[in-house]
Design a protein around this motif. Structure first.
Motif, PDB file in Angstrom:
ATOM      1  N   HIS A  93       8.816   7.672   9.766  1.00 59.05           N
ATOM      2  CA  HIS A  93       8.234   6.345   9.536  1.00 59.05           C
ATOM      3  C   HIS A  93       8.990   5.276  10.308  1.00 59.05           C
ATOM      4  O   HIS A  93       8.408   4.465  11.020  1.00 59.05           O
ATOM      5  CB  HIS A  93       8.247   6.030   8.028  1.00 59.05           C
ATOM      6  N   ALA A 229      -5.438  -3.435   8.749  1.00 58.82           N
ATOM      7  CA  ALA A 229      -4.577  -4.256   7.881  1.00 58.82           C
ATOM      8  C   ALA A 229      -4.509  -5.681   8.413  1.00 58.82           C
ATOM      9  O   ALA A 229      -4.315  -6.621   7.655  1.00 58.82           O
ATOM     10  CB  ALA A 229      -3.177  -3.652   7.809  1.00 58.82           C
ATOM     11  N   THR A 234      -5.955 -10.351   5.266  1.00 59.47           N
ATOM     12  CA  THR A 234      -5.873 -11.813   5.435  1.00 59.47           C
ATOM     13  C   THR A 234      -7.230 -12.453   5.147  1.00 59.47           C
ATOM     14  O   THR A 234      -7.296 -13.553   4.573  1.00 59.47           O
ATOM     15  CB  THR A 234      -5.366 -12.155   6.851  1.00 59.47           C
ATOM     16  N   MET A 237      -7.421 -12.864   1.513  1.00 58.41           N
ATOM     17  CA  MET A 237      -6.559 -13.965   1.068  1.00 58.41           C
ATOM     18  C   MET A 237      -7.219 -15.310   1.340  1.00 58.41           C
ATOM     19  O   MET A 237      -7.091 -16.246   0.544  1.00 58.41           O
ATOM     20  CB  MET A 237      -5.195 -13.912   1.774  1.00 58.41           C
ATOM     21  N   LEU A 270      -0.176 -15.814  -2.605  1.00 57.66           N
ATOM     22  CA  LEU A 270       0.103 -14.376  -2.452  1.00 57.66           C
ATOM     23  C   LEU A 270       0.493 -13.776  -3.798  1.00 57.66           C
ATOM     24  O   LEU A 270       0.021 -12.711  -4.189  1.00 57.66           O
ATOM     25  CB  LEU A 270       1.219 -14.158  -1.419  1.00 57.66           C
ATOM     26  N   PRO A 280       1.065  -0.453  -3.793  1.00 66.23           N
ATOM     27  CA  PRO A 280       1.799   0.634  -3.182  1.00 66.23           C
ATOM     28  C   PRO A 280       1.918   1.831  -4.131  1.00 66.23           C
ATOM     29  O   PRO A 280       2.238   1.662  -5.303  1.00 66.23           O
ATOM     30  CB  PRO A 280       3.171   0.008  -2.917  1.00 66.23           C
ATOM     31  N   ARG A 282       3.396   5.880  -4.667  1.00 70.00           N
ATOM     32  CA  ARG A 282       4.474   6.765  -4.225  1.00 70.00           C
ATOM     33  C   ARG A 282       4.507   7.994  -5.113  1.00 70.00           C
ATOM     34  O   ARG A 282       3.910   8.023  -6.183  1.00 70.00           O
ATOM     35  CB  ARG A 282       5.839   6.059  -4.344  1.00 70.00           C
ATOM     36  N   ALA A 332       3.803  -9.089  -3.319  1.00 71.29           N
ATOM     37  CA  ALA A 332       2.455  -8.969  -2.747  1.00 71.29           C
ATOM     38  C   ALA A 332       2.473  -8.251  -1.398  1.00 71.29           C
ATOM     39  O   ALA A 332       1.457  -7.680  -0.983  1.00 71.29           O
ATOM     40  CB  ALA A 332       1.814 -10.345  -2.602  1.00 71.29           C
ATOM     41  N   GLY A 334       4.602  -5.800  -0.866  1.00 73.83           N
ATOM     42  CA  GLY A 334       5.393  -4.598  -1.129  1.00 73.83           C
ATOM     43  C   GLY A 334       6.873  -4.938  -1.067  1.00 73.83           C
ATOM     44  O   GLY A 334       7.281  -6.112  -1.166  1.00 73.83           O
ATOM     45  N   VAL A 337      11.305  -0.134   2.601  1.00 78.58           N
ATOM     46  CA  VAL A 337      11.091   0.245   4.011  1.00 78.58           C
ATOM     47  C   VAL A 337       9.654   0.035   4.488  1.00 78.58           C
ATOM     48  O   VAL A 337       9.423  -0.163   5.679  1.00 78.58           O
ATOM     49  CB  VAL A 337      11.519   1.713   4.290  1.00 78.58           C
ATOM     50  N   CYS A 340       5.392  -5.039   4.140  1.00 71.87           N
ATOM     51  CA  CYS A 340       4.364  -5.382   5.132  1.00 71.87           C
ATOM     52  C   CYS A 340       4.946  -5.817   6.477  1.00 71.87           C
ATOM     53  O   CYS A 340       5.685  -6.794   6.569  1.00 71.87           O
ATOM     54  CB  CYS A 340       3.470  -6.490   4.576  1.00 71.87           C
ATOM     55  N   GLY A 342       3.146  -7.016   8.845  1.00 77.69           N
ATOM     56  CA  GLY A 342       2.415  -8.183   9.340  1.00 77.69           C
ATOM     57  C   GLY A 342       2.615  -9.430   8.495  1.00 77.69           C
ATOM     58  O   GLY A 342       1.880 -10.407   8.650  1.00 77.69           O
ATOM     59  N   ALA A 346       0.567 -12.941   8.685  1.00 75.17           N
ATOM     60  CA  ALA A 346      -0.344 -13.336   7.602  1.00 75.17           C
ATOM     61  C   ALA A 346       0.023 -14.727   7.086  1.00 75.17           C
ATOM     62  O   ALA A 346      -0.843 -15.587   6.896  1.00 75.17           O
ATOM     63  CB  ALA A 346      -0.288 -12.312   6.473  1.00 75.17           C
TER      64      ALA A 346
HETATM   65  C1  HEM Z   1      -1.964 -11.467   3.294  1.00 72.10           C
HETATM   66  C2  HEM Z   1      -2.207 -10.401   3.881  1.00 72.10           C
HETATM   67  C3  HEM Z   1      -1.507  -9.083   3.649  1.00 72.10           C
HETATM   68  C4  HEM Z   1      -1.119  -8.461   2.496  1.00 72.10           C
HETATM   69  C5  HEM Z   1      -1.274  -8.967   1.072  1.00 72.10           C
HETATM   70  C6  HEM Z   1      -0.501  -7.209   2.879  1.00 72.10           C
HETATM   71  C7  HEM Z   1       0.048  -6.305   1.979  1.00 72.10           C
HETATM   72  C8  HEM Z   1       0.758  -5.184   2.350  1.00 72.10           C
HETATM   73  C9  HEM Z   1       1.450  -4.304   1.427  1.00 72.10           C
HETATM   74  C10 HEM Z   1       1.469  -4.437  -0.086  1.00 72.10           C
HETATM   75  C11 HEM Z   1       2.049  -3.341   2.155  1.00 72.10           C
HETATM   76  C12 HEM Z   1       2.953  -2.214   1.630  1.00 72.10           C
HETATM   77  C13 HEM Z   1       2.223  -0.938   1.391  1.00 72.10           C
HETATM   78  C14 HEM Z   1       3.104   0.142   0.810  1.00 72.10           C
HETATM   79  O1  HEM Z   1       4.288  -0.071   0.557  1.00 72.10           O
HETATM   80  O2  HEM Z   1       2.592   1.252   0.575  1.00 72.10           O
HETATM   81  C15 HEM Z   1       1.731  -3.577   3.548  1.00 72.10           C
HETATM   82  C16 HEM Z   1       2.144  -2.789   4.591  1.00 72.10           C
HETATM   83  C17 HEM Z   1       1.719  -2.985   5.894  1.00 72.10           C
HETATM   84  N1  HEM Z   1       1.010  -4.063   6.393  1.00 72.10           N
HETATM   85 FE1  HEM Z   1       0.332  -5.624   5.331  1.00 72.10          FE
HETATM   86  N2  HEM Z   1      -0.531  -7.101   4.234  1.00 72.10           N
HETATM   87  C18 HEM Z   1      -1.128  -8.224   4.749  1.00 72.10           C
HETATM   88  C19 HEM Z   1      -1.340  -8.529   6.074  1.00 72.10           C
HETATM   89  C20 HEM Z   1      -1.037  -7.709   7.127  1.00 72.10           C
HETATM   90  C21 HEM Z   1      -1.269  -8.029   8.499  1.00 72.10           C
HETATM   91  C22 HEM Z   1      -1.851  -9.339   9.034  1.00 72.10           C
HETATM   92  C23 HEM Z   1      -0.862  -6.960   9.217  1.00 72.10           C
HETATM   93  C24 HEM Z   1      -0.886  -6.889  10.724  1.00 72.10           C
HETATM   94  C25 HEM Z   1      -1.033  -6.299  11.570  1.00 72.10           C
HETATM   95  C26 HEM Z   1      -0.353  -5.952   8.287  1.00 72.10           C
HETATM   96  C27 HEM Z   1       0.161  -4.717   8.607  1.00 72.10           C
HETATM   97  C28 HEM Z   1       0.812  -3.874   7.740  1.00 72.10           C
HETATM   98  C29 HEM Z   1       1.409  -2.610   8.141  1.00 72.10           C
HETATM   99  C30 HEM Z   1       1.406  -2.035   9.531  1.00 72.10           C
HETATM  100  C31 HEM Z   1       1.988  -2.057   6.979  1.00 72.10           C
HETATM  101  C32 HEM Z   1       2.745  -0.723   6.881  1.00 72.10           C
HETATM  102  C33 HEM Z   1       4.217  -0.953   7.054  1.00 72.10           C
HETATM  103  C34 HEM Z   1       5.050   0.293   6.881  1.00 72.10           C
HETATM  104  O3  HEM Z   1       4.581   1.281   6.301  1.00 72.10           O
HETATM  105  O4  HEM Z   1       6.199   0.294   7.350  1.00 72.10           O
HETATM  106  N3  HEM Z   1      -0.472  -6.461   7.017  1.00 72.10           N
HETATM  107  N4  HEM Z   1       0.956  -4.726   3.641  1.00 72.10           N
END
Ligand code: HEM
Length: 391
Positions: A93, A229, A234, A237, A270, A280, A282, A332, A334, A337, A340, A342, A346
């Motif tokens: 990861h 994502a 977004t 939101m 948020l 999330p 696990r 919100a 997470g 590791v 989020c 992004g 966001a």
């Molecule tokens: C307000 C908007 C957003 C919310 C509430 C949100 C929420 C989350 C949460 C809760 C996780 C964790 C998931 C986990 O632990 O299993 C996550 C992971 C992630 N988010 Fe967001 N997200 C948002 C916007 C974005 C945006 C704009 C992107 C952009 C590209 C993005 C890309 C990702 C990615 C790539 C992960 C995985 C990270 C990893 O596993 O290391 N998110 N998001």
């Protein structure tokens, strides 16, 4: 012994946790629940316990593990598919996340700011041109993050109908829809990556695929997670943020009168909305003592973000929406590791888009009663698929 309650449960108000969770709010920070397939697992409702578990190396995000808690039948098929880095454990990861991290720094987003300002302005022009009444999702909430993530990745915005439709199916369709949508999106991105326009996909191809660090398939799979994502969350939101602000006129007035309130209001939104609610998930890989219970190796864990973010020991008067409260330590996005990637993007999109919308259309109002809105089902990103507004 009585069966653990069915989980997750749908909201009846777009910004409050499901009323079916009321008994859980009185209970301990980890409680047993029953998923759609009869599997019992833990849900985590305490803020401290949620953070502790998400930061614990003894939990795994690998959904292929036996007993992994899938929150809906629609996502069950995803266990067969090759995982994105969201569903991988370290060190793999971290290896993939590190390839992308330089694209997601605060500095990078400062450079992006003028582009986001222009995207927001164009979307509001489009909304005004559509005329009152109209659908905010179609003309504002979806176009803003879609245009921004397209710009970042190097995906042509002209293809937005295709990727928005398949992304929506992936988060809300049947299990068959989910499989088909995933194949369609990965196929589309694999083809795009053969000759990518400038952007993150082209840079990953040149730096990582060309040097053998990332396979072509993994490039397409991980580009898909960013594309999806990057706009679905977004967009939700923005729509739920507008509903919540219009439903709390005193807080909206505060936001309108003080531009500096934009940042704290986004954190509070948020926290309050917790759109990744049956959040999330696990699976424990070892026994873990936490919150007065033993989570056994092989037990599933699902964070109920809406309750962790309303834990009264962390957020005073948690059900009140107060854009002046310091809420940045919500979960919100997470924690740990997988927190989020992004989140800074966001935040910037929300901080720019919401105040601009109310500045340019000060008489904006909902053209539907909040109680009559059709809300998304429980086990997916919370939100609305359309939002009638007028001005
Ligand atoms: C307000 C908007 C957003 C919310 C509430 C949100 C929420 C989350 C949460 C809760 C996780 C964790 C998931 C986990 O632990 O299993 C996550 C992971 C992630 N988010 Fe967001 N997200 C948002 C916007 C974005 C945006 C704009 C992107 C952009 C590209 C993005 C890309 C990702 C990615 C790539 C992960 C995985 C990270 C990893 O596993 O290391 N998110 N998001």
């Amino acid at each position: 012994m009585t069966q653990a309650p069915e989980y997750p449960q749908a909201r009846t108000c777009p910004y409050h946790p499901s009323p079916a969770y009321e008994p859980m709010r009185e209970g301990p920070p980890l409680q047993r629940v029953t998923l759609w397939n009869g599997l019992e697992c833990w849900t985590v409702t305490g803020h401290a316990e949620a953070r502790q578990l998400l930061a614990d190396p003894r939990v795994s995000a690998d959904r292929r593990r036996d007993g992994f808690p899938t929150v809906s039948e629609r996502f069950a098929g995803l266990t067969e598919a090759k995982p994105t880095f969201l569903a991988m454990d370290d060190p793999e990861h971290n290896r993939i996340r590190r390839m992308m991290i330089s694209e997601f720094t605060v500095r990078r987003f400062k450079e992006l700011k003028p582009k986001i300002v222009a995207v927001v302005d164009d979307a509001i022009d489009g909304l005004l041109a559509a005329g009152s009444p109209t659908d905010l999702v179609e003309h504002f909430s979806l176009p803003v993050p879609s245009m921004v993530i397209c710009h970042m990745l190097g995906v042509p915005y002209a293809d937005h109908e295709f990727f928005q439709k398949h992304s929506r199916l992936l988060v809300q369709g049947t299990s068959d829809d989910v499989r088909v949508a995933r194949v369609a999106l990965v196929g589309y991105l694999a083809e795009l990556a053969m000759d990518p326009p400038p952007g993150l996909i082209a840079r990953l191809k040149a730096d990582q695929v060309a040097t053998g660090q990332l396979s072509k398939e993994d490039l397409a799979i991980n580009a898909m997670v960013l594309l999806l994502a990057g706009h679905e969350t977004t967009a939700s939101m923005l729509s739920l943020g507008v509903i919540t602000l219009l439903d709390h006129p005193d807080q909206l007035a505060l936001l309108k009168s003080d531009p500096a309130a934009a940042a704290t209001s986004v954190e509070e939104l948020l926290r309050y909305l917790s759109i990744v609610d049956a959040g999330p998930s696990r699976i424990a890989t070892e026994d873990i003592e936490i919150g007065g219970v033993t989570v056994k190796a092989g037990d599933g864990l699902v964070i109920t973000s809406s309750l962790a973010n309303r834990d009264p020991s962390v957020f005073a008067d948690p059900d009140s929406f107060d854009i002046t409260r310091p809420a940045r330590h919500h979960v919100a996005f997470g924690y740990g590791v997988h927190q989020c990637l992004g989140q800074n993007l966001a935040r910037m999109e929300l901080e720019l888009a919401l105040p601009a919308l109310f500045r340019r259309i000060p008489t904006l109002r909902l053209d539907v009663a909040v109680a009559d809105l059709t809300l998304r089902p429980a086990a997916t990103i919370q939100g609305v698929n359309s939002l009638p507004v007028a001005w």
